[in-house]
Design a protein around this motif. Structure first.
Motif, mmCIF file in Angstrom:
data_model
loop_
_atom_site.group_PDB
_atom_site.id
_atom_site.type_symbol
_atom_site.label_atom_id
_atom_site.label_comp_id
_atom_site.label_asym_id
_atom_site.label_seq_id
_atom_site.Cartn_x
_atom_site.Cartn_y
_atom_site.Cartn_z
ATOM 1 N N ASP A 198 17.526 -14.012 -0.197
ATOM 2 C CA ASP A 198 16.127 -14.634 -0.241
ATOM 3 C C ASP A 198 15.053 -14.213 0.773
ATOM 4 O O ASP A 198 13.955 -14.316 0.522
ATOM 5 C CB ASP A 198 16.533 -16.203 0.040
ATOM 6 C CG ASP A 198 17.182 -16.757 -1.339
ATOM 7 O OD1 ASP A 198 17.034 -16.343 -2.303
ATOM 8 O OD2 ASP A 198 17.885 -17.566 -1.016
ATOM 9 N N ARG A 224 13.580 -3.480 -2.248
ATOM 10 C CA ARG A 224 12.890 -3.499 -3.414
ATOM 11 C C ARG A 224 13.335 -4.932 -4.156
ATOM 12 O O ARG A 224 14.459 -5.006 -4.645
ATOM 13 C CB ARG A 224 13.583 -2.425 -4.323
ATOM 14 C CG ARG A 224 12.972 -1.202 -3.999
ATOM 15 C CD ARG A 224 13.383 -0.004 -4.727
ATOM 16 N NE ARG A 224 12.818 1.364 -4.316
ATOM 17 C CZ ARG A 224 13.246 2.374 -4.621
ATOM 18 N NH1 ARG A 224 14.043 2.582 -5.605
ATOM 19 N NH2 ARG A 224 12.738 3.515 -3.915
ATOM 20 N N LYS A 225 12.486 -5.753 -3.917
ATOM 21 C CA LYS A 225 12.824 -7.468 -4.300
ATOM 22 C C LYS A 225 13.407 -7.529 -5.505
ATOM 23 O O LYS A 225 12.895 -7.090 -6.555
ATOM 24 C CB LYS A 225 11.803 -8.121 -3.814
ATOM 25 C CG LYS A 225 11.517 -8.031 -2.352
ATOM 26 C CD LYS A 225 10.453 -9.134 -1.908
ATOM 27 C CE LYS A 225 10.308 -8.595 -0.466
ATOM 28 N NZ LYS A 225 9.513 -7.538 -0.293
ATOM 29 N N GLY A 226 14.807 -8.225 -5.727
ATOM 30 C CA GLY A 226 15.296 -8.556 -7.010
ATOM 31 C C GLY A 226 16.141 -7.303 -7.484
ATOM 32 O O GLY A 226 16.763 -7.428 -8.251
ATOM 33 N N GLU A 227 15.748 -6.019 -6.856
ATOM 34 C CA GLU A 227 16.548 -4.854 -7.451
ATOM 35 C C GLU A 227 17.437 -4.412 -6.391
ATOM 36 O O GLU A 227 18.590 -4.206 -6.668
ATOM 37 C CB GLU A 227 15.501 -3.928 -7.865
ATOM 38 C CG GLU A 227 16.313 -2.645 -8.516
ATOM 39 C CD GLU A 227 15.148 -1.693 -9.039
ATOM 40 O OE1 GLU A 227 13.870 -1.703 -8.436
ATOM 41 O OE2 GLU A 227 15.526 -0.763 -9.791
ATOM 42 N N LEU A 287 23.629 -11.241 -5.973
ATOM 43 C CA LEU A 287 22.405 -12.039 -5.878
ATOM 44 C C LEU A 287 21.553 -11.131 -4.727
ATOM 45 O O LEU A 287 22.276 -10.761 -3.811
ATOM 46 C CB LEU A 287 22.549 -13.452 -5.257
ATOM 47 C CG LEU A 287 22.472 -14.424 -6.236
ATOM 48 C CD1 LEU A 287 22.671 -15.689 -5.404
ATOM 49 C CD2 LEU A 287 21.225 -14.651 -7.076
ATOM 50 N N ASP A 288 20.352 -11.308 -4.824
ATOM 51 C CA ASP A 288 19.389 -10.531 -3.839
ATOM 52 C C ASP A 288 19.247 -11.352 -2.651
ATOM 53 O O ASP A 288 19.443 -12.906 -2.688
ATOM 54 C CB ASP A 288 18.027 -10.270 -4.327
ATOM 55 C CG ASP A 288 17.297 -9.633 -3.385
ATOM 56 O OD1 ASP A 288 17.749 -8.883 -2.744
ATOM 57 O OD2 ASP A 288 16.034 -9.220 -3.851
ATOM 58 N N LYS A 332 22.907 -2.966 -4.548
ATOM 59 C CA LYS A 332 22.000 -3.024 -5.950
ATOM 60 C C LYS A 332 22.461 -4.299 -6.643
ATOM 61 O O LYS A 332 23.398 -4.827 -6.824
ATOM 62 C CB LYS A 332 22.721 -1.921 -6.644
ATOM 63 C CG LYS A 332 21.938 -1.479 -7.726
ATOM 64 C CD LYS A 332 22.326 -0.437 -8.387
ATOM 65 C CE LYS A 332 21.939 0.187 -9.890
ATOM 66 N NZ LYS A 332 20.324 0.214 -10.236
ATOM 67 N N ILE A 333 21.439 -5.106 -6.714
ATOM 68 C CA ILE A 333 21.548 -6.383 -7.483
ATOM 69 C C ILE A 333 21.971 -6.320 -8.960
ATOM 70 O O ILE A 333 21.008 -6.058 -9.652
ATOM 71 C CB ILE A 333 20.359 -7.202 -7.060
ATOM 72 C CG1 ILE A 333 19.715 -7.182 -5.662
ATOM 73 C CG2 ILE A 333 20.509 -8.720 -7.436
ATOM 74 C CD1 ILE A 333 20.758 -7.320 -4.766
ATOM 75 N N ILE A 334 23.118 -6.862 -9.163
ATOM 76 C CA ILE A 334 23.468 -6.969 -10.760
ATOM 77 C C ILE A 334 23.848 -8.252 -10.803
ATOM 78 O O ILE A 334 25.029 -8.422 -10.846
ATOM 79 C CB ILE A 334 24.336 -5.850 -11.081
ATOM 80 C CG1 ILE A 334 23.883 -4.591 -10.703
ATOM 81 C CG2 ILE A 334 24.388 -5.635 -12.470
ATOM 82 C CD1 ILE A 334 24.879 -3.331 -10.838
ATOM 83 N N PRO A 335 23.204 -9.447 -11.472
ATOM 84 C CA PRO A 335 23.718 -10.691 -11.502
ATOM 85 C C PRO A 335 24.649 -10.814 -12.535
ATOM 86 O O PRO A 335 25.492 -11.609 -12.293
ATOM 87 C CB PRO A 335 22.417 -11.574 -11.991
ATOM 88 C CG PRO A 335 21.564 -10.513 -12.179
ATOM 89 C CD PRO A 335 21.711 -9.161 -11.852
ATOM 90 N N GLU A 336 24.812 -10.059 -13.811
ATOM 91 C CA GLU A 336 25.454 -10.210 -14.942
ATOM 92 C C GLU A 336 26.932 -9.628 -14.585
ATOM 93 O O GLU A 336 26.897 -8.537 -14.325
ATOM 94 C CB GLU A 336 24.734 -9.910 -16.196
ATOM 95 C CG GLU A 336 25.747 -9.689 -17.411
ATOM 96 C CD GLU A 336 26.463 -11.018 -18.085
ATOM 97 O OE1 GLU A 336 25.544 -11.885 -17.681
ATOM 98 O OE2 GLU A 336 27.641 -11.040 -18.057
ATOM 99 N N LYS A 375 21.997 -19.172 2.160
ATOM 100 C CA LYS A 375 22.827 -18.530 0.877
ATOM 101 C C LYS A 375 23.988 -17.741 1.675
ATOM 102 O O LYS A 375 23.645 -16.959 2.532
ATOM 103 C CB LYS A 375 22.064 -17.903 -0.065
ATOM 104 C CG LYS A 375 21.425 -18.888 -0.934
ATOM 105 C CD LYS A 375 21.538 -18.359 -2.437
ATOM 106 C CE LYS A 375 20.478 -19.015 -3.113
ATOM 107 N NZ LYS A 375 19.524 -18.013 -3.573
#
Lengths: 511, 335
Positions: free
Chosen positions: A36, A193-196, A33-34, A227-231, A45
């Motif tokens: 917040d 880099r938000k979300g990434e 998760l990125d 590096k955000i990788i949720p899966e 979180k």
């Protein structure tokens, strides 16, 4: 080979190998998760804290074995049951080059604990600091925290707060510190880099970190990238492809794949989350202790741990993790389906009972395995999958509404490994996590007394006594504490996972 | 279309958006789950501290009051603060929206570029092996779930062959200087070709995964309408005049056959937004879809409300666009 295949291969070749362009000492973490926000006082979180923690240091920190040690503080002295002094280490610099002082520490803690201290709003982390009455600077280099009442877990909770620069926050406001940082930690922010991804680089003037956690000095790697990788399948793929060096939350079923792959391995650490099945004590069947005992004897914990969790969990007979303060050996309800059937018959259900077990989608497989064991023993169980927020509303009614449902397969985390944060909310009458609807005045009294007891041995004894009471009453089927599982590249050295799920990269190197 | 008609269509947006706001607001309020309890998570907390948190999020006020405050603020462009990001919702959405639009547009292009030729070929060679393969292919394209197909592509192209990256929008070593927020455009405007190439590589797998179901649908639509057009008298007449087959197909038939394809494509672009939620999760794509799903689970009301409203505007806009396009392509139809 068909034309289509040829075309695909040709275009693939034209693209050439993936150029990472990475510097030799760029450590990449594939993370769920990125953040917040980057403001240490304005989030709730664990994942956000993990990222922030590499840029900011706290008064105290924990080593990988969960031992609390001084970090920005040089030493901690408990003056009285409600007064703690922290002597601040000299020579610490913020990332902008300014010196950090005791005033910054006071400002940070005030911002978290004082109502409306953040430009008219209260920090969502206020409750993590317990009953703080005041924070004062004493003698220039010491910060004194005064509590309204004794709260023995203050040292265990302080690593959750990171020290910010008073001047920086006053100049940039809460909006400024939400997307920029000025900490004292081993890495400073290059770009978010938000979300990434969150890209950090080594802070050359770092004071070195906690002197009790060697090596002391600037960080080993040049850059760190979250590096955000949720899966989870994609995270595993990124590790196998060499795109990332560490991944968190590796699924148990991917352990063999990561270990078999050349250049990667699996690392585990005892987690802090206890899994259990809550039985509705106000319900149709589980108000009877015999039925609860039958359920306990129906479950083969070791089989489930072995087959579902790949052996990566520790069985429990009470709510506390074996690593928690006050944990002790407890009597176990052994696996005995025949005894379970007999107990059911004794309770007046010779033909068994039909019940529903609620759980979240992520735990469906485990819940179904538990249900099949219960069913074999005459407790015919159907699994009902629900969304987390919905189930929380149904099962954590805090005495405000009648409790419905039969069973709830769930868990409770305990990052501080102190019983205060797990035992009290899940077992005290009508407390917020008391899904079973358990009410025992003797347990309540013990939990209340232990919350403020400063004598360590006496406090541990109180929790032991409470554990024995609940072990006999059995409001929950206590199952296991799973390990946290990480996939790690063989190139990573000097890093080990921490039980509180933080990924501290100060000591990590790449070979 | 006259200016009056345009204004009339725009005015129709107002009740739609009001209705969507009300429905989303009521649905979020009726769905069980307390944002404060979710936020606190597993922790011991006093009722006073819990109340303070609730007040801080504005959730201590009655729901009717909250709805009208939301409506009043929204009309002024203020959608409130995200419970978790603690920043204005509009800012958080604006950061994520370009990634979603860029991915959707590229997926749309991928779908159009592959579906139209394949559909035409299938129609021309009706009942051939190619036509049958195309039929099976389109069935697969619609049926394959994105999360499965995406992972399959990752395992092949990233893990096995190492030619495309697993996830993200651009490599962390590529410098980004934002102008429009669309990386393909920004990197070109800055003349940064390596970064442009890097962005293209990151786009390929998610765009193919997202575009696949749409490709399948558009291919079927193109095939059917092409077959229908080829049966028309004017095509027979053109053939009889002795025009070349190529000229008949591409000059006369295709132009008319594409009318349904284009309007279906415009409407289906809206469904790409839905597909985005899965594809963005699989490929770690920093778009809006992923953010909205996370926010729904966390009961982050302000963000969900604003995002759904935005989706509604986009969807209505696309429908409107499809209508206009239809009148241009088919002058017999008037709005």
């Amino acid at each position: 080979m068909t034309t289509l295949q040829r075309l695909l291969l040709a275009s693939a070749m034209a693209l050439g190998p993936v150029a990472t362009g990475a510097h030799a000492a760029d450590l990449v973490v594939g993370f769920t998760l990125d953040a917040d926000t980057l403001d240490p006082a304005n989030h709730r979180k664990r994942e956000t804290e993990t990222i922030i923690r590499n840029m900011y240091d706290g008064l105290l920190t924990r080593d990988a074995n969960m031992v609390v040690v001084p970090e920005i503080a040089e030493s901690m002295t408990q003056i009285s049951p409600t007064v703690y002094d922290f002597k601040i280490r000299p020579g610490i610099k913020f990332h902008d080059g300014t010196a950090m002082t005791a005033e910054d520490v006071k400002f940070t803690l005030d911002r978290v604990t004082v109502e409306n201290a953040m430009e008219g709003t209260t920090s969502p982390r206020q409750s993590l600091m317990g009953p703080v009455a005041s924070v004062e600077v004493v003698g220039g280099d010491t910060v004194r925290i005064t509590l309204k009442e004794p709260w023995p877990i203050l040292p265990a909770m302080l690593p959750n707060q990171q020290i910010v620069s008073k001047a920086f926050v006053e100049a940039n406001g809460s909006a400024g510190i939400a997307t920029a940082e000025n900490g004292t930690g081993p890495f400073k922010l290059v770009e978010w880099r938000k979300g990434e991804s969150v890209i950090l680089e080594r802070f050359a003037d770092y004071y070195g970190g906690a002197s009790d956690i060697p090596p002391v000095g600037p960080a080993c790697v040049d850059r760190v990238i979250f590096k955000i990788i949720p899966e989870s399948a994609s995270r595993v793929a990124a590790l196998l492809a060499g795109d990332v060096h560490i991944i968190n939350e590796l699924p148990a079923f991917s352990i063999a794949q990561v270990n078999a792959n050349n250049g990667t391995h699996v690392m585990t650490v005892n987690g802090t989350r206890s899994f259990f099945v809550a039985m509705n004590l106000e319900g149709e069947y589980f108000d009877d202790p015999l039925v609860r005992q039958a359920a306990a004897h129906a479950i083969d914990k070791n089989l489930l741990i072995d087959k579902i969790l790949g052996g990566n969990a520790a069985p429990i007979n009470g709510i506390l993790s074996p690593d928690a303060f006050g944990a002790s050996e407890l009597p176990s309800y052994g696996y005995d389906p025949e005894l379970a059937k007999k107990l059911l018959a004794d309770a007046g259900f010779p033909n068994g009972i039909d019940i529903v077990m609620d759980t979240e989608g992520a735990f469906k497989d485990t819940a179904e395995a538990i249900a099949s064991l219960l069913t074999k023993a005459g407790i015919r169980t159907t699994v009902a999958v629900g969304e987390s927020a919905q189930l929380t509303a149904k099962w954590r009614v805090q005495g405000k509404a009648p409790k419905t449902g039969d069973m709830y397969f769930s868990s409770w985390g305990n990052g501080s490994l102190d019983p205060f944060d797990i035992f009290t909310p899940t077992h005290r009458t009508n407390d917020r996590g008391n899904s079973a609807g358990y009410a025992n005045p003797a347990v309540d009294a013990l939990l209340d007394a232990a919350a403020t007891e400063l004598d360590v041995a006496k406090r541990a004894g109180m929790y032991r006594e409470a554990e024995l009471l609940i072990n006999a009453d059995l409001p929950y089927l206590y199952l296991w504490v799973p390990q946290d599982i990480y996939g790690v590249s063989d190139r990573v050295t000097g890093w080990q996972p921490s039980a509180d799920s933080r990924i501290n990269l100060h000591d990590a190197c790449l070979k | 279309m006259s200016l009056g008609k345009l204004i009339e269509r725009l005015l129709q947006l107002v009740p739609v958006l009001l209705g969507v706001s009300l429905i989303v607001f009521v649905m979020m309020a009726l769905t069980p789950g307390d944002p404060v309890q979710i936020m606190i998570g597993d922790q011991n907390i006093t009722p006073e501290q819990e109340d303070a948190l609730r007040r801080g999020l504005g959730l201590d006020r009655p729901i009717v009051e909250r709805f009208f405050v939301f409506l009043g603020n929204a009309m002024q462009g203020d959608f409130g603060q995200s419970f978790y990001h603690r920043r204005p919702v509009a800012d958080v959405i604006a950061e994520r929206l370009p990634a979603t639009i860029e991915l959707s547009l590229v997926a749309l292009i991928v779908a159009l570029v592959t579906a139209i030729p394949l559909g035409v070929l299938a129609a021309i060679r009706k009942n051939s092996i190619f036509d049958k393969l195309a039929t099976v292919g389109s069935l697969l394209g619609v049926s394959l779930p994105g999360f499965w197909f995406g992972i399959l592509l990752i395992m092949l192209f990233a893990v096995q062959w190492h030619i495309l990256p697993v996830s993200g929008r651009i490599g962390y070593s590529s410098e980004i200087e934002t102008i429009t927020g669309f990386l393909l455009i920004d990197t070109l405007l800055r003349g940064n070709l390596p970064a442009f190439w890097d962005a293209v590589k990151h786009l390929i797998l998610p765009a193919v995964t997202l575009g696949l179901p749409m490709t399948a649908i558009l291919m079927r639509v193109t095939r059917t309408s092409m077959l229908e057009v080829l049966r028309q008298d004017y095509v027979t007449f053109a053939d009889a005049k002795g025009l070349s087959r190529r000229r008949v197909l591409f000059r006369h038939a295709l132009k008319n056959a594409l009318i349904p394809t284009v309007s279906v494509a415009a409407i289906e672009t809206g469904s790409l937004l839905g597909g985005n939620m899965i594809v963005e999760t699989v490929f770690g794509w920093p778009g809006l879809g992923r953010l909205v799903v996370e926010s729904i689970f966390l009961r982050n009301y302000p963000l969900v409300q604003a995002a759904v409203l935005l989706y509604a505007v986009i969807y209505v806009g696309l429908n409107f666009f499809a209508d206009i396009l239809y009148t241009i392509l088919n002058p017999r139809v008037k709005l």
